[in-house]
Design an enzyme around this catalytic site. Sequence first.
Site, PDB file in Angstrom:
ATOM      1  CE1 TYR A  46      -3.794   2.369   0.515  1.00 22.23           C
ATOM      2  CE2 TYR A  46      -2.587   3.174   2.435  1.00 22.23           C
ATOM      3  CZ  TYR A  46      -3.628   3.306   1.529  1.00 22.23           C
ATOM      4  OH  TYR A  46      -4.490   4.369   1.626  1.00 22.23           O
TER       5      TYR A  46
ATOM      6  CE  LYS B  44      -3.499   4.853  -1.972  1.00 22.64           C
ATOM      7  NZ  LYS B  44      -4.637   5.434  -2.717  1.00 22.64           N
TER       8      LYS B  44
END
Length: 345
Positions: A145, A149
């Site tokens: 994650y 990002k």
Amino acid sequence: MVRILVAGGLGFIGSHLVERLLRRDDLDECLVVDNLWTGCPQNLDHVLDPRLRVLIADVEQASFDGRFDEIYHLASPASPPWYMAEPLRTISANVIGAMRLLEVLAPGGQFAFTSTSEVYGEPQVSPQPESYRGSVDCTGPRASYDESKRCVEAMLFEARRVLGVRVKVVRLFNVFGPRTRVDDGRAVSNFISQGLRGAPLTIFGDGAQTRSWGYIDDIAEALERYFWRDGVDFAGPLNIGNDREISVLEVARYVQGFFPGTPIVHLAPAPQDPSNRRPDLTTARRVLPGWRCAVPYEEGVVRTIAWFRAEMGLEDAAPARAMPAALSAGAANAHRFATSRGVGI
């Protein structure tokens, strides 16, 4: 007239953003693409606007008809249990999804991306300004994650530098409120769903880790103002969140007050759970003058409990208690304190 694509528009934050986009008079079409991984169709079931279309598909594989003037990329799980269970899929949704979406952006169009405070890793600086490069583990259990990002941020700013693409990037801090999944897995939603079921409230670790809880209405207002309403000419990254820092244990005790007799149970710490989160909102106050998180987390919890109760089919059950008197007074005092100091809470 404007064609808009929202990837992840049936999700928690995405659905609130879509509602606000549909208020626009210049909107011709709003296409939502969502694979229902963490999104829920009922989040937009109440919307009858004929300009809204929904495509159930992976954003990486979706077939689009033409190009779009504005693209909003929110197609990623944000809860650690969800993205840690399927890390490769998480990376694909963020990175490959962004690459696919860039292909269908109209010339001169705007690409908006919801990044995360997780890009700061285990911060050694508090509050965290956008200039802080973070203390991150690019191979750790949260990397799917955090790093995906960060990669999309890099991709978009390079597209801006080399190709002149108009981009806007926000870094969101710990958003909560109605339309969070009952099985979301993050602290506030966990505590509420556990309390409503009569189950113990589970804390990972000692609960001393802090977060900055931003109620969805305030966060959506900031996104609307930044992405389109105020005509802001700032690419970002831009911290958006609540700069009132509260421990997880304090939140658990507050939620516990609505469910008398519900115990708090401590479990083993979550892997690489950041010890603190607090946004430096200096840039946000300059770019979005007058904006702040106006809803204290205490009031936000009350609203969220009511929504969860209905979502779980518990409307006929005994309602949760009103805000405990002592905590209510504490919330009011915190609100007055923050207001007197000009601090968003």
